[in-house]
Design a protein around this motif. Sequence first.
Motif, PDB file in Angstrom:
ATOM      1  N   PRO A  19       0.440  -1.237  -0.015  1.00 18.26           N
ATOM      2  CA  PRO A  19       0.128  -0.315   0.076  1.00 18.26           C
ATOM      3  C   PRO A  19       0.874   1.045   0.166  1.00 18.26           C
ATOM      4  O   PRO A  19       0.131   2.192  -0.693  1.00 18.26           O
ATOM      5  CB  PRO A  19      -1.179  -0.327   1.546  1.00 18.26           C
ATOM      6  CG  PRO A  19       0.000  -1.164   2.080  1.00 18.26           C
ATOM      7  CD  PRO A  19       0.942  -2.093   0.830  1.00 18.26           C
ATOM      8  N   VAL A  20       2.136   0.815   0.687  1.00 18.55           N
ATOM      9  CA  VAL A  20       2.805   2.215   1.221  1.00 18.55           C
ATOM     10  C   VAL A  20       3.163   2.567  -0.843  1.00 18.55           C
ATOM     11  O   VAL A  20       3.289   4.283  -1.167  1.00 18.55           O
ATOM     12  CB  VAL A  20       3.929   1.772   1.520  1.00 18.55           C
ATOM     13  CG1 VAL A  20       4.679   3.611   1.936  1.00 18.55           C
ATOM     14  CG2 VAL A  20       3.297   1.895   3.058  1.00 18.55           C
ATOM     15  N   SER A  21       4.285   1.667  -1.280  1.00 16.89           N
ATOM     16  CA  SER A  21       4.531   1.847  -2.624  1.00 16.89           C
ATOM     17  C   SER A  21       3.407   2.338  -4.302  1.00 16.89           C
ATOM     18  O   SER A  21       3.286   3.339  -4.025  1.00 16.89           O
ATOM     19  CB  SER A  21       4.853   0.063  -3.449  1.00 16.89           C
ATOM     20  OG  SER A  21       5.385  -0.142  -2.245  1.00 16.89           O
ATOM     21  N   ALA A  22       2.499   2.069  -3.553  1.00 17.63           N
ATOM     22  CA  ALA A  22       0.744   2.724  -4.570  1.00 17.63           C
ATOM     23  C   ALA A  22       0.431   3.898  -3.886  1.00 17.63           C
ATOM     24  O   ALA A  22       0.741   4.950  -4.785  1.00 17.63           O
ATOM     25  CB  ALA A  22      -0.314   1.853  -3.992  1.00 17.63           C
ATOM     26  N   VAL A  23       0.041   4.155  -2.843  1.00 11.78           N
ATOM     27  CA  VAL A  23      -0.103   5.863  -2.185  1.00 11.78           C
ATOM     28  C   VAL A  23       1.562   6.336  -2.652  1.00 11.78           C
ATOM     29  O   VAL A  23       1.341   7.639  -4.010  1.00 11.78           O
ATOM     30  CB  VAL A  23       0.014   5.654  -0.888  1.00 11.78           C
ATOM     31  CG1 VAL A  23       0.081   6.902  -0.290  1.00 11.78           C
ATOM     32  CG2 VAL A  23      -0.915   5.343  -0.464  1.00 11.78           C
ATOM     33  N   PRO A 387      -4.308   3.845  -9.158  1.00  9.16           N
ATOM     34  CA  PRO A 387      -4.030   4.630  -8.670  1.00  9.16           C
ATOM     35  C   PRO A 387      -3.451   5.979  -9.565  1.00  9.16           C
ATOM     36  O   PRO A 387      -3.738   7.108  -8.602  1.00  9.16           O
ATOM     37  CB  PRO A 387      -2.295   4.380  -7.602  1.00  9.16           C
ATOM     38  CG  PRO A 387      -2.104   3.098  -8.445  1.00  9.16           C
ATOM     39  CD  PRO A 387      -2.754   2.426  -9.633  1.00  9.16           C
ATOM     40  N   ALA A 388      -3.038   5.452 -11.030  1.00 11.25           N
ATOM     41  CA  ALA A 388      -2.367   6.404 -11.406  1.00 11.25           C
ATOM     42  C   ALA A 388      -3.254   7.833 -11.965  1.00 11.25           C
ATOM     43  O   ALA A 388      -3.267   8.738 -12.535  1.00 11.25           O
ATOM     44  CB  ALA A 388      -1.593   6.047 -12.736  1.00 11.25           C
ATOM     45  N   VAL A 389      -5.024   6.299 -12.568  1.00 13.73           N
ATOM     46  CA  VAL A 389      -5.421   7.479 -13.560  1.00 13.73           C
ATOM     47  C   VAL A 389      -6.581   8.583 -12.009  1.00 13.73           C
ATOM     48  O   VAL A 389      -6.592   9.858 -12.471  1.00 13.73           O
ATOM     49  CB  VAL A 389      -6.910   7.070 -13.833  1.00 13.73           C
ATOM     50  CG1 VAL A 389      -7.959   7.298 -14.351  1.00 13.73           C
ATOM     51  CG2 VAL A 389      -5.914   5.833 -15.083  1.00 13.73           C
ATOM     52  N   PRO A 390      -7.311   7.939 -11.136  1.00 11.58           N
ATOM     53  CA  PRO A 390      -7.250   9.382 -10.264  1.00 11.58           C
ATOM     54  C   PRO A 390      -6.830  10.285  -9.319  1.00 11.58           C
ATOM     55  O   PRO A 390      -7.180  11.409  -9.155  1.00 11.58           O
ATOM     56  CB  PRO A 390      -8.126   8.525  -9.161  1.00 11.58           C
ATOM     57  CG  PRO A 390      -8.063   7.126  -9.928  1.00 11.58           C
ATOM     58  CD  PRO A 390      -7.119   6.419 -11.013  1.00 11.58           C
ATOM     59  N   ALA A 391      -5.469   9.462  -9.693  1.00 19.48           N
ATOM     60  CA  ALA A 391      -4.435  11.166  -9.287  1.00 19.48           C
ATOM     61  C   ALA A 391      -3.929  11.743 -10.305  1.00 19.48           C
ATOM     62  O   ALA A 391      -4.036  12.877  -9.403  1.00 19.48           O
ATOM     63  CB  ALA A 391      -2.672  10.166  -8.917  1.00 19.48           C
ATOM     64  N   ALA A 392      -4.000  11.342 -11.532  1.00 20.91           N
ATOM     65  CA  ALA A 392      -4.469  12.116 -12.475  1.00 20.91           C
ATOM     66  C   ALA A 392      -4.815  13.627 -12.350  1.00 20.91           C
ATOM     67  O   ALA A 392      -5.040  14.615 -13.327  1.00 20.91           O
ATOM     68  CB  ALA A 392      -3.740  11.657 -13.587  1.00 20.91           C
ATOM     69  N   VAL A 393      -6.578  12.609 -12.488  1.00 15.74           N
ATOM     70  CA  VAL A 393      -7.777  13.483 -13.049  1.00 15.74           C
ATOM     71  C   VAL A 393      -7.371  14.812 -11.478  1.00 15.74           C
ATOM     72  O   VAL A 393      -7.643  15.644 -12.033  1.00 15.74           O
ATOM     73  CB  VAL A 393      -8.676  12.609 -12.258  1.00 15.74           C
ATOM     74  CG1 VAL A 393     -10.275  13.053 -12.524  1.00 15.74           C
ATOM     75  CG2 VAL A 393      -8.722  11.848 -14.065  1.00 15.74           C
ATOM     76  N   CYS A 394      -7.300  14.464 -10.300  1.00 16.99           N
ATOM     77  CA  CYS A 394      -6.818  15.505  -9.254  1.00 16.99           C
ATOM     78  C   CYS A 394      -5.793  16.101  -9.665  1.00 16.99           C
ATOM     79  O   CYS A 394      -5.789  17.462  -9.337  1.00 16.99           O
ATOM     80  CB  CYS A 394      -6.352  14.556  -7.798  1.00 16.99           C
ATOM     81  SG  CYS A 394      -8.263  13.392  -7.567  1.00 16.99           S
ATOM     82  N   GLY A 395      -5.486  16.141 -10.296  1.00 23.24           N
ATOM     83  CA  GLY A 395      -3.881  16.821 -10.153  1.00 23.24           C
ATOM     84  C   GLY A 395      -4.175  17.821 -11.247  1.00 23.24           C
ATOM     85  O   GLY A 395      -4.326  19.295 -11.407  1.00 23.24           O
ATOM     86  N   LEU A 396      -5.579  17.362 -12.463  1.00 26.70           N
ATOM     87  CA  LEU A 396      -5.634  18.666 -13.519  1.00 26.70           C
ATOM     88  C   LEU A 396      -7.388  19.438 -12.399  1.00 26.70           C
ATOM     89  O   LEU A 396      -6.976  20.012 -12.680  1.00 26.70           O
ATOM     90  CB  LEU A 396      -6.786  17.338 -14.927  1.00 26.70           C
ATOM     91  CG  LEU A 396      -7.439  18.237 -15.100  1.00 26.70           C
ATOM     92  CD1 LEU A 396      -6.298  19.182 -16.362  1.00 26.70           C
ATOM     93  CD2 LEU A 396      -7.916  17.380 -16.341  1.00 26.70           C
TER      94      LEU A 396
END
Length: 911
Positions: A19-23, A387-396
């Motif tokens: 989980p730490v690596s994913a976060v 983890p990547a797609v929601p993070a990119a959306v949040c960054g946008l």
Amino acid sequence: MPPNAQGAPWVRTRLRTAPVSAVAFGVLVLVTAFLAAVLPRAVEAYETDGLRKALATASTESTVLELKAPPPGLERPDAARADVVRPEALAAVDSRARALLPAPLRADRAESAYGVRTGKSLEALDASLPRPNGLPPRFTLLAQSGAAGHATVREGRLPTARTPVTVGTRVVEGAVTIETARALRLRAGSTLTLAGFLDGPLTVRITGVLEPRHPQRSYWSAEPVLRTPGLASTSVRPPRYYWEAGVLLAPGAAPALLGGQGEPERYWRFAPATGRLTGADASALVDAVASLEDGPALVRMRGAAGPTARLSTGLEQVVGSHARTRDAITPVVAVAAFGIAAIAVVVLVMSAGVAAARRAAELALLRARGGSLGGIAGRLLAETAVPAVPAAVCGLLLAVLVVDEARPLPAVFGAGAVALLACAALPVRAVVAHRRPRAHQERDDLAEARPGGRRAVAELTLLVLAVGSVVTLRRRGTDGAGDLLVSAAPVLVGLVAALVLVRLYPLPLRWAAGPAGRLRGVVGFLSLARAGRSPAAVATLPLLALLTALTTAAFGGSVLAGVADARDRAALLETGADARIDTTDGKPLPAALARTVREVSGVRQVTAVGFQFASERASDETRSVTVVGVEPETYAELARQMDLGGFPADRLGAGGGVLDAVASPEVAERLGRAPRRIVTDGGAVTVRITAVRPRTPAVPEDDFLLVDAAGLKGSAGPTTLLASGAGLDAKALRAAVRGAGPNLSVTPRGEVRAALSDSPLQAGAERIYVWAVLAGAGYAVLALVLGLLRSAPERAALLARLRTLGLTTRQGRHLLGLEALPLALLAAGGGMAVGWATVRLLAPGVDLDRLALAGASGGTAPQGAALRADLWSLAVPAAGAVLLTGAVAVAQAWWAGRRTPITHLRRGDMR
């Protein structure tokens, strides 16, 4: 397992396992997507602010769009001619013409106006009006709409047309502004008798005195003479002056103007609405104005206003100047964007490499048991996408919240590219590494790695691109808008240097390992041997990121240093000292002012300067020259301190009736070095030029002749004070000067310097550059940490084995620190060398004038703001890279030392 039983889902299981690596991966993608999305939005935001400020600060005469049309010809009946200029007809044309304005032009209805004016001013016959040189004043008459909404009546009332006005009407009502009434001695009830009418003069009864509510806006400033009267001069010599003023008539009084010789014309003025304009509209604005002045849009306008209508504006010059500044700044800002983009790509790839290395045994086992490359890649893609797609959306979304008023599409493309790279990096890396099943892990260290032909071709291609970009930039400069190759030149140079250093990196390690092996201690030899046998990817990618970051930081620091130097120099050339005090009326300064200024806090020295104008005859032509009377000792010291044509004080001596002088090159060429007689305002003097200097503090932008003030005849006293002092208090200086008398202006150099960087384009570009360099440094640090983390388990196991053989904790720390030191020194030294070389290579092609001096006056702006290598930008990031590497290595050794050796040796791996 029962037939209907199913295993746990792959993605959920893998994410729960680490989980730490994913976060951490999600945070990395979020930050990177935010930067990729916010950068284009920030660029567009400062371009929008720059365009709006350029339009807001430009003179109204240059931004308003004025559609003009002559009245109907004399062949038509007077009644028909009068109907065309009545308010109803003008309003109908105004409505149609406003709708025909091409996008993105929109009219500000509140500040737009229409009416009829006299294209030629009319002479007033009243003897009571002021006549400066005996010439009668002249008035421009305007029957303009909307006076009630733009003025406050201070005396009397607004003019009206109570009865229908015709072409033959010779009495109308009018109003003037407070300034016009004061200058022309008018009031409510006054009358003006204006010549220029065939059947008798026109009488204008002044019914009101108006105060403009917004005098600087388009309604009053599009025709400045309507708001403020001015003195005009005749073309004969010597010039004679007379008053020019405007009178506002009632809109219904327009037909009366058709009966005179004032060349009446209909007009519709459209003030551009700038509130909704964006930086992307600049090019469309220029095209729209071109179409209105001589294109399809003008044809449509003539359909509304008449076949002879024409539109004039200076809007294209204002927008064009903004666009030229923007186009000059964009390639320089793009360098920072390319730098941070390259480092971000390296970091994302490294994060995938760390994950692939951590799971190498797992993936090899899956391949050995029959797992397909497509199946493995699909599972890894799903695992990283969660983890990547929601993070990119949040960054946008965060970028959209931080910077508004920008187009969404570039930000979406940036965040989408980050998400795509983040999702694809690990699957591609795994597929390449495990494209065929293998029984054991091959060696992949610097000592044994042999780059193949494909890598050689890729490196040569990159080298050709770098050389081409550098040559193009040096030959053509940054004038080619949209040339990505030129903007990528610093990054390409850094990438090529990194690849060269990686190829050369093992050689010094091998050379140093031999002598180190003959030393008594084992730490030195082991550290060099370990550094030489680290995986090639572990050395290559961090070095690539560090060199790119150091090169970008060096280039960015050099840009900012060059900009600061150019602005400091331009501000100095504007004032000549740290502060300049001048008289605004040309009269001598108060006698005690110099002593008062010396007592102001921070003032170290005050120099008084007097100006006279002299004429000298060369060939058959009489030319003038500015003669500056100074006190030799203090002025020579000021010139040396300010680095503005310093000279020894004895060059301004006097003897035998001849004044020694210091001259500008052009004056020296005209007068020669022999004594020469010139005629000043105070009388004739003989001067002899003893020194030539290109500039001087008193007259930094023009030709000059410096002499001792004591030798000038008829000098009334100094008219300028030049004050110097590092801590000069501008507010206290103004207060002191204000108390000395009126008609004095104070110009501190610090305020001039601040005004040069006040443009939103300049400030925005510099801000982006600073943040890009900081972000690049952060990514470089992360790349270094990721590189060390990839080999951390192996290092911990090695340290545990060596501790079982007697290695002390202190020696273990030294071992890990020295092992990481060669790469850090290589990156630091290479980064400084590459940064310096990049600046030297690209300096001839980078023009910083637009970025540094967009607000400088043409006379004092030093042309060719130079790009130079900045020592701090080279040394500080390099030293930081070395210190950080050592700190990370020591921290890793400390962490590994907290555990017992058996903890690392019982992990079940084959290290």
